[in-house]
Design a protein around this motif. Structure first.
Motif, PDB file in Angstrom:
ATOM      1  N   UNK A  45       7.539  13.315  55.112  1.00 18.45           N
ATOM      2  CA  UNK A  45       7.777  12.679  53.817  1.00 18.45           C
ATOM      3  C   UNK A  45       8.588  13.568  52.878  1.00 18.45           C
ATOM      4  N   UNK A  46       8.830  14.822  53.267  1.00 21.22           N
ATOM      5  CA  UNK A  46       9.475  15.780  52.376  1.00 21.22           C
ATOM      6  C   UNK A  46      10.967  15.910  52.662  1.00 21.22           C
ATOM      7  N   UNK A  47      11.749  16.048  51.593  1.00 23.80           N
ATOM      8  CA  UNK A  47      13.171  16.336  51.723  1.00 23.80           C
ATOM      9  C   UNK A  47      13.437  17.844  51.784  1.00 23.80           C
ATOM     10  N   UNK A  48      12.412  18.662  51.473  1.00 18.47           N
ATOM     11  CA  UNK A  48      12.636  20.110  51.429  1.00 18.47           C
ATOM     12  C   UNK A  48      11.816  20.876  52.455  1.00 18.47           C
ATOM     13  N   UNK A  49      10.792  20.264  53.032  1.00 19.91           N
ATOM     14  CA  UNK A  49       9.970  20.922  54.052  1.00 19.91           C
ATOM     15  C   UNK A  49      10.228  20.258  55.401  1.00 19.91           C
ATOM     16  N   UNK A  50      10.131  21.056  56.472  1.00 19.10           N
ATOM     17  CA  UNK A  50      10.370  20.515  57.811  1.00 19.10           C
ATOM     18  C   UNK A  50       9.251  19.602  58.281  1.00 19.10           C
ATOM     19  N   UNK A  51       8.020  19.934  57.909  1.00 19.74           N
ATOM     20  CA  UNK A  51       6.874  19.133  58.359  1.00 19.74           C
ATOM     21  C   UNK A  51       5.876  18.973  57.215  1.00 19.74           C
ATOM     22  N   UNK A  52       5.863  17.815  56.616  1.00 19.83           N
ATOM     23  CA  UNK A  52       4.886  17.462  55.586  1.00 19.83           C
ATOM     24  C   UNK A  52       4.515  16.004  55.787  1.00 19.83           C
ATOM     25  N   UNK A  53       3.253  15.750  56.070  1.00 21.81           N
ATOM     26  CA  UNK A  53       2.798  14.410  56.433  1.00 21.81           C
ATOM     27  C   UNK A  53       1.623  13.987  55.559  1.00 21.81           C
ATOM     28  N   UNK A  54       1.602  12.706  55.181  1.00 23.53           N
ATOM     29  CA  UNK A  54       0.439  12.161  54.494  1.00 23.53           C
ATOM     30  C   UNK A  54      -0.724  12.039  55.470  1.00 23.53           C
ATOM     31  N   UNK A  55      -1.914  12.433  55.027  1.00 20.45           N
ATOM     32  CA  UNK A  55      -3.146  12.282  55.779  1.00 20.45           C
ATOM     33  C   UNK A  55      -4.205  11.770  54.807  1.00 20.45           C
ATOM     34  N   UNK A  56      -5.114  10.939  55.284  1.00 24.71           N
ATOM     35  CA  UNK A  56      -6.134  10.506  54.353  1.00 24.71           C
ATOM     36  C   UNK A  56      -7.115   9.487  54.885  1.00 24.71           C
ATOM     37  N   UNK A  57      -8.185   9.322  54.114  1.00 21.18           N
ATOM     38  CA  UNK A  57      -9.241   8.352  54.374  1.00 21.18           C
ATOM     39  C   UNK A  57      -9.287   7.364  53.219  1.00 21.18           C
ATOM     40  N   UNK A  58      -9.549   6.107  53.543  1.00 23.24           N
ATOM     41  CA  UNK A  58      -9.775   5.094  52.524  1.00 23.24           C
ATOM     42  C   UNK A  58     -11.178   4.519  52.720  1.00 23.24           C
TER      43      UNK A  58
END
Length: 195
Positions: free
Chosen positions: A175-188
């Motif tokens: 999801x990041x334009x500046x980091x190589x690996x950044x991912x949303x994680x979460x619980x609903x």
């Protein structure tokens, strides 16, 4: 869009053609999200957000249904570095595309995919009691406008069309334009009402 994502979306979007019955409803609740990945998870902690929206469920058989919907979901993470705390507070439109399999009278499991579209990026920075919120165009260049996640969960049907469910979302697109690996994680944690 790569071929595997295209075929997954095509599969889930054609499932309603086989539906026997359609149910609509509303749902919402708290979300517990963070950022994962080698770059995105450095110092990232879970934060509490929320999600709210509607859904449609298309019965394929007595025990199997296809479920889609549209939700506004507040995602992000808490973090700190060198005395400065930061809260990533991004708003997404989620389009869950899920298979719902019933186990007996009340219990069910969920699995599928979820494309998401960034609609309101924001970062809140705090140092020595001073808070600054950076949002909109000022922070939009840090994030990509599209996210894609796998979803798994389970739930229980209550009386009068009410249900409670929990799902885990595992982002697979950076999801990041500046980091190589950044991912949303979460619980609903979700409470819903069918009509």
């Amino acid at each position: 869009m790569n071929k595997s994502v295209f075929f997954l979306l095509a599969f889930f979007l054609t499932l309603p053609l086989f539906a026997q019955d359609v149910t609509f409803g509303l749902r919402g609740g708290p979300s517990f999200t963070t950022l994962g990945g080698d770059d995105g998870s450095v110092g990232a902690k879970f934060r509490v957000g929320f999600h709210i929206g509607g859904f449609a469920s298309f019965a394929i058989s007595e025990s199997l249904s296809f479920e889609s919907g549209l939700q506004y979901a507040n995602k992000g993470a808490n973090g700190s570095d060198g005395g400065v705390s930061a809260v990533v507070r991004n708003g997404y439109l989620d389009l869950p595309l899920l298979l719902n399999y019933r186990f007996g009278e009340r219990f069910y499991g969920l699995a599928g995919v979820q494309p998401s579209f960034l609609v309101s990026p924001a970062i809140v920075l705090e140092e020595n009691g001073n808070k600054v919120t950076v949002n909109g165009k000022d922070v939009a260049d840090l994030y990509k406008g599209f996210d894609f996640a796998g979803v798994i969960g389970f739930g229980v049907e209550l009386n009068a069309g009410l249900h409670v469910q929990t799902t885990y979302e595992h982002g697979v697109s950076n999801i990041s334009e500046i980091a190589d690996t950044a991912y949303n994680r979460g619980f609903k944690l979700t409470v819903g009402k069918s009509f």
